[in-house]
Motif scaffolding. Sequence first.
Motif, PDB file in Angstrom:
ATOM      1  N   ASP A 132      24.393  33.368  21.090  1.00  0.00           N
ATOM      2  CA  ASP A 132      24.532  34.692  21.704  1.00  0.00           C
ATOM      3  C   ASP A 132      23.358  35.146  22.557  1.00  0.00           C
ATOM      4  OD1 ASP A 132      22.670  35.179  19.709  1.00  0.00           O
ATOM      5  OD2 ASP A 132      23.453  37.174  19.307  1.00  0.00           O
ATOM      6  N   HIS A 171      22.253  44.214  16.801  1.00  0.00           N
ATOM      7  CA  HIS A 171      21.733  42.858  17.021  1.00  0.00           C
ATOM      8  C   HIS A 171      21.649  42.534  18.523  1.00  0.00           C
ATOM      9  CE1 HIS A 171      21.476  38.475  15.822  1.00  0.00           C
ATOM     10  NE2 HIS A 171      21.940  38.341  17.059  1.00  0.00           N
ATOM     11  N   GLU A 172      22.748  42.743  19.221  1.00  0.00           N
ATOM     12  CA  GLU A 172      22.763  42.359  20.643  1.00  0.00           C
ATOM     13  C   GLU A 172      21.841  43.253  21.463  1.00  0.00           C
ATOM     14  OE1 GLU A 172      23.907  39.608  21.470  1.00  0.00           O
ATOM     15  OE2 GLU A 172      25.113  39.188  19.700  1.00  0.00           O
ATOM     16  N   HIS A 186      18.451  41.874  21.267  1.00  0.00           N
ATOM     17  CA  HIS A 186      18.204  40.779  22.214  1.00  0.00           C
ATOM     18  C   HIS A 186      17.870  41.356  23.587  1.00  0.00           C
ATOM     19  CE1 HIS A 186      19.039  37.524  19.596  1.00  0.00           C
ATOM     20  NE2 HIS A 186      20.355  37.627  19.572  1.00  0.00           N
ATOM     21  N   HIS A 237      15.841  35.555  17.356  1.00  0.00           N
ATOM     22  CA  HIS A 237      16.414  35.392  16.016  1.00  0.00           C
ATOM     23  C   HIS A 237      15.333  35.172  14.961  1.00  0.00           C
ATOM     24  CE1 HIS A 237      20.376  34.315  18.083  1.00  0.00           C
ATOM     25  NE2 HIS A 237      20.503  35.493  17.504  1.00  0.00           N
ATOM     26  N   TYR A 294      20.709  35.095  11.097  1.00  0.00           N
ATOM     27  CA  TYR A 294      22.046  34.535  10.952  1.00  0.00           C
ATOM     28  C   TYR A 294      22.337  34.251   9.469  1.00  0.00           C
ATOM     29  CZ  TYR A 294      23.263  33.833  15.884  1.00  0.00           C
ATOM     30  OH  TYR A 294      23.613  34.014  17.183  1.00  0.00           O
TER      31      TYR A 294
HETATM   32 ZN   LIG Z   1      21.729  36.838  18.309  1.00  0.00          ZN
END
Ligand SMILES: [Zn+2]
Length: 810
Positions: A230, A344-345, A348, A354, A403
């Motif tokens: 991702d 989460h996104e 980023h 991560h 993750y």
């Molecule tokens: Zn990610």
Amino acid sequence: MSQLGKRMHELIKPLSWLLGKWRGEVGKGKYPTITDFTYVEELEFVHVGQPNIQFSAYSWHPETNKPLHREVGFIRRKPDSDKIAFIIAHNLGVCEIEEGTFTESEIKVESQSLGRLTFGSDPATKKVCRHFKSDGDTLEQILYMETVNTPMTEHLRITYKKTWIIKMWIEKLTVVVVCLGCCIHGQRDRIDIKNDLTIDQVILGAMGGTNRAAASMTLPDPNRTLAELDMVLTKKQYDSMYGNSTRTKRKAVSDETVYWTRGQVPYKFAPNHFSAYEQWMLKVAMREWEKFTCVRFHEARQSDSNYVYFQDGLGCNSQLGMVGGMQILNLDKGGCRFKGLYLHEIAHALGVVHEHQRPIRDNYITILYQNVEPSMKIWFQKYNPAAIKSHNVDYELSSVMHYGVKAFSGNQQQTIRAKDQTRESEIGRVYAKELSFTDIEIVNRMYNCVKETSECDGVTCAGKGYLDQNCNCICPDGSQECTSGTTRDTSVSNNARTDRENWMCYIWSRQGECQRNPGYMNSNCAKACAQEKKNTQGQSGLCENTYDDATCDKWKNEVGDCRVAENFMKKNCRKTCGYCNDFTANRTPPQTQCMNAHNNDTACEVWARKGECIVNDRWMPLNCRKACFTCPFDEQTVNTVKPSGSTTPTRRPMTTRPPTRPPVITTQPTTRKPVEDCVNRYPDKDCDVWARYKHCTINPTFMEANCMRSCKVCQDNDGGVGVTKNPVLNNCKDTWTSPEMCPIWAEHQHCVINPGFMLKRCAKSCRRCTTGLRQAAEQVVQENTENSARTLIGTLSSLSLMLLLLFIIV
Ligand SMILES: [Zn+2]
């Protein structure tokens, strides 16, 4: 249509290992009379509660995508025996009955009768034998054939892998439904969920499973890589994080140019890609980051040349940090719409990587490489330490950037093991996700939000605590007790025992859960709620906001926080919300004259606290004016009569579905209509709208029966059943220097993943020569979604929606 929701027939149970979708990438075909060939094939075995299994097999050429052999049929079992029969129709003009036996992992059948067209081509097939063998998630098929000229000879051999998105979703269906419920029921359900999906599983599901995700990892665009499922990395970022030459080390991603200027992040939503509720929830996720860090989000203005563009694209992914210009953040409608994933996104996009690949991870987790899908091993590589600034922030298993324990698994087994086994269950859970202490700390340090003692009148914070943007200590347990000179408050019995439990309580209390969900919070998070209450009482002095006025205004107007997170706002945005003089009343001045038009004040209050004043912004401010603080000024002071009938509710809140949604009905599978009869049964206008909103995917049973033209599910001219395709123009070419790669990339969905490159240079393989780039990308995305996830996600969504509706009604 699907096994979902259908009770499995007793007769079928011993064959359940066969059910689901299987995909074989390297099929090998040979026969003495032909040249050897390879093929890709998908098999699907489905039951609908009857004592039979429906199956279909589609194969195509691995490079040209040309459709090859197709067969459809049924499998029946003789009761109380191991006898089994296949009833099969082939597109070559043959139909046959094959009979044989089965065990719990094998099927052996051979043809008993073979029907042939009078005008079929020679040589005629005399007999067919096939052998299926299953080993967990793989399935092998070998097919032998005898013709009038050639004795029984091996013809086809292929090994399939289970397309595990399907398996996963079936297994997790209950959990998904429960989680949709928690959006309605609040925190209690969220914290109790033990078996929810992890972030990587959600992302993988939205991408269509392991194979597709693996294929997506090597984008043909030399300047971009989709890494770790991702993160879309620029070449420079990729080289610095994964490269190991000294030359690349210097160009580290820790280079602060990837951070947003002054911590300001402009964003845009793609029009019509997100419902009002989803937009609200995305803003709530942004507000979470804002509340605890000095990063700020705002809707992009004309003058903003760099901004994040939220859209409904394939998968859930973001670029890393600010890369310049419009940067896409994909949140697939088919599975990425969860707050935990938004957090989460967005991280980023802020430049956070991560957790499980941080150079220090080996002290906290063990990677079980024997279980990792070989092509995915690279995504467990530790980052180059020179490329990542850790700011000395601790490793955290409960990080929103971690993750799950089965991430990148090739065999469904665990791939990440926590050294501290007692904490393993905290890893990666997406629904229950809130920002951890370290998630907040890393962003605070990246963006220089951390204040020095000298800037804060000498305040210091003990232990791991540090000073935030407002000179308050952020302590690992969420209390303010690490602030210098503060003693531990033991007056409230504290049921949350560990720092992390206390931290979660603290986050929830700031989200308004103490008011919204008092039963749960008072018994599990008493301390956090008591602290919050104390904060809002006895405040005096200047009527000022703690945060800057613009931020408070934004929270009030965009998220409805004066109601949604009332106590937090009473402390921090008292001026904006009008709480300065009287903390016991809802508002100042007291709104004795302000009344809700809706006859249930409690309901209005509950809805307001859930954000409905914003999400349902037509109905709520009118009908729940008091609860939404939307009374006109004169009503606050002048006696008025409660509005009468004309403003009584026309719609209950929390029905966030568009009114055009067709009814969710499940009927028996429908047969597809031939081309000449390809008409919608509902008005074209409605069908087209529904199709545009992807109801062909969301609700395929209804749509394919009633809107077949709009869903493009009519018979092909050549008699095969399939989706009608746009014609390819004769002058349409793949112009890339190695044109032979285009069909392969196209097969691996790069027309969707990387349309910028593909539609320009592999136009033919993407079948997009006639339309503009943007339109083309949309078409490909839509087609892709329909093809890949149609049955499964469709059913799932319908079911979830029904359950969601039930929750609402209840
Ligand atoms: Zn990610």
